[in-house]
Design an enzyme around this catalytic site. Structure first.
Site, mmCIF file in Angstrom:
data_model
loop_
_atom_site.group_PDB
_atom_site.id
_atom_site.type_symbol
_atom_site.label_atom_id
_atom_site.label_comp_id
_atom_site.label_asym_id
_atom_site.label_seq_id
_atom_site.Cartn_x
_atom_site.Cartn_y
_atom_site.Cartn_z
ATOM 1 N N GLY A 151 11.715 36.217 -10.165
ATOM 2 C CA GLY A 151 11.616 37.416 -9.351
ATOM 3 C C GLY A 151 11.846 38.704 -10.096
ATOM 4 O O GLY A 151 11.927 39.777 -9.491
ATOM 5 N N ARG A 152 11.919 38.655 -11.428
ATOM 6 C CA ARG A 152 12.199 39.883 -12.183
ATOM 7 C C ARG A 152 11.489 39.845 -13.534
ATOM 8 O O ARG A 152 11.376 38.800 -14.147
ATOM 9 C CB ARG A 152 13.698 40.035 -12.419
ATOM 10 C CG ARG A 152 14.023 41.251 -13.292
ATOM 11 C CD ARG A 152 15.480 41.286 -13.700
ATOM 12 N NE ARG A 152 15.712 42.398 -14.629
ATOM 13 C CZ ARG A 152 16.863 42.658 -15.223
ATOM 14 N NH1 ARG A 152 17.908 41.886 -15.006
ATOM 15 N NH2 ARG A 152 16.985 43.672 -16.052
ATOM 16 N N PHE A 175 13.688 40.205 -19.981
ATOM 17 C CA PHE A 175 14.405 39.855 -18.762
ATOM 18 C C PHE A 175 13.470 39.181 -17.763
ATOM 19 O O PHE A 175 13.524 39.439 -16.552
ATOM 20 C CB PHE A 175 15.071 41.082 -18.136
ATOM 21 C CG PHE A 175 16.190 41.662 -18.951
ATOM 22 C CD1 PHE A 175 17.354 40.938 -19.184
ATOM 23 C CD2 PHE A 175 16.075 42.926 -19.506
ATOM 24 C CE1 PHE A 175 18.387 41.468 -19.938
ATOM 25 C CE2 PHE A 175 17.106 43.466 -20.263
ATOM 26 C CZ PHE A 175 18.265 42.737 -20.483
ATOM 27 N N CYS A 195 18.314 34.101 -37.977
ATOM 28 C CA CYS A 195 18.002 35.176 -38.918
ATOM 29 C C CYS A 195 17.232 36.288 -38.235
ATOM 30 O O CYS A 195 16.629 36.119 -37.197
ATOM 31 C CB CYS A 195 17.201 34.635 -40.089
ATOM 32 S SG CYS A 195 15.738 33.730 -39.602
#
Length: 253
Positions: free
Chosen positions: A247-248, A243, A104
């Protein structure tokens, strides 16, 4: 009737059973009055009741919740909450029935006007130490024992500003997992302001809102954010990272 969090089933044509995540209706009642029905994984249900009630504004503190009883039903589970008389009176003025789904978007809202009225206080994000997000991310899979067995559950974790994973909860629904986490923090009397929330999912509006309602100032998610999640995070002062992968990490608010 007992509902385990995982079920052994044999896929069509397979030679052996697999474990799959259990999804059952969980009805939440307050002083005998039905308030919501959610689809959830039947684990850590007392944490879920506390976290969902706090995020929905059913009660404003753990002290207003007097008791929780899990009552198995023929086709699901009832979580019977007992609250103070003053809390019950507030609930009667805004009572509505909610049919919840694991995917939802606006779980506790029946109108846009109500959405605007459910505004948490502006929160302050902790100062992250270098490498904190990477350390927390690496610690999340071991903190999800059910997901390791079935691959179908989201994880919500509470982490220190250094990236130490302190507490985690799982559920087939990402919002439910966060409610379980914030409920567990409330039941333990933990102060959420000194750390951050890490989610295995995308960053949605409701995850940002629930994070702020819990008093936390930073939400980190492994997948993408939505536009409303970013706008809400900026409006409420929640630091939003998405994200978040090895490493990111990208900061959006």
């Amino acid at each position: 009737m007992h509902f385990p969090p995982l079920l052994h089933l044999r896929p069509h044509g397979a030679a052996a059973d697999e474990e799959v995540a259990v999804e059952v209706p969980v009805a939440l009642t307050v002083n005998g009055i039905s308030q919501a029905v959610m689809l959830a994984t039947p684990s850590d249900l007392e944490d879920f009741a506390v976290g969902f009630g706090l995020s929905e504004g059913w009660f404003t503190s753990r002290q207003e919740l007097l008791d929780i009883e899990a009552l198995p039903q023929a086709d699901g589970i009832e979580l019977a909450l007992t609250v103070t008389a003053a809390c019950e009176q507030r609930l009667k003025s805004r009572r509505r029935t909610l049919a919840g789904r694991t995917g939802c978007g606006l779980c506790g809202v029946e109108s846009l006007a109500e959405l605007g009225s459910r505004r948490p206080a502006v929160v302050t994000a902790p100062a992250l130490q270098p490498g904190a997000l990477d350390r927390a991310l690496a610690a999340l899979p071991p903190a999800q024992p059910l997901n390791a067995r079935c691959g179908g559950l989201h994880g919500a974790a509470w982490c220190s500003s250094s990236g130490e994973l302190l507490l985690a909860r799982e559920d087939i629904g990402r919002h439910n997992a966060l409610d379980k986490l914030t409920g567990a923090l409330a039941r333990q009397g933990a102060d959420p302001r000194g750390g951050f929330v890490l989610m295995s999912s995308r960053a949605s509006f409701e995850l940002v809102h629930k994070t702020a309602m819990a008093g936390a100032g930073l939400l980190a998610c492994m997948s993408a954010p939505s536009s409303l999640a970013i706008a809400t995070a900026r409006d409420l002062g929640v630091q939003l990272w998405a994200f978040v992968r090895e490493g990111r990490a990208t900061r959006y608010a």
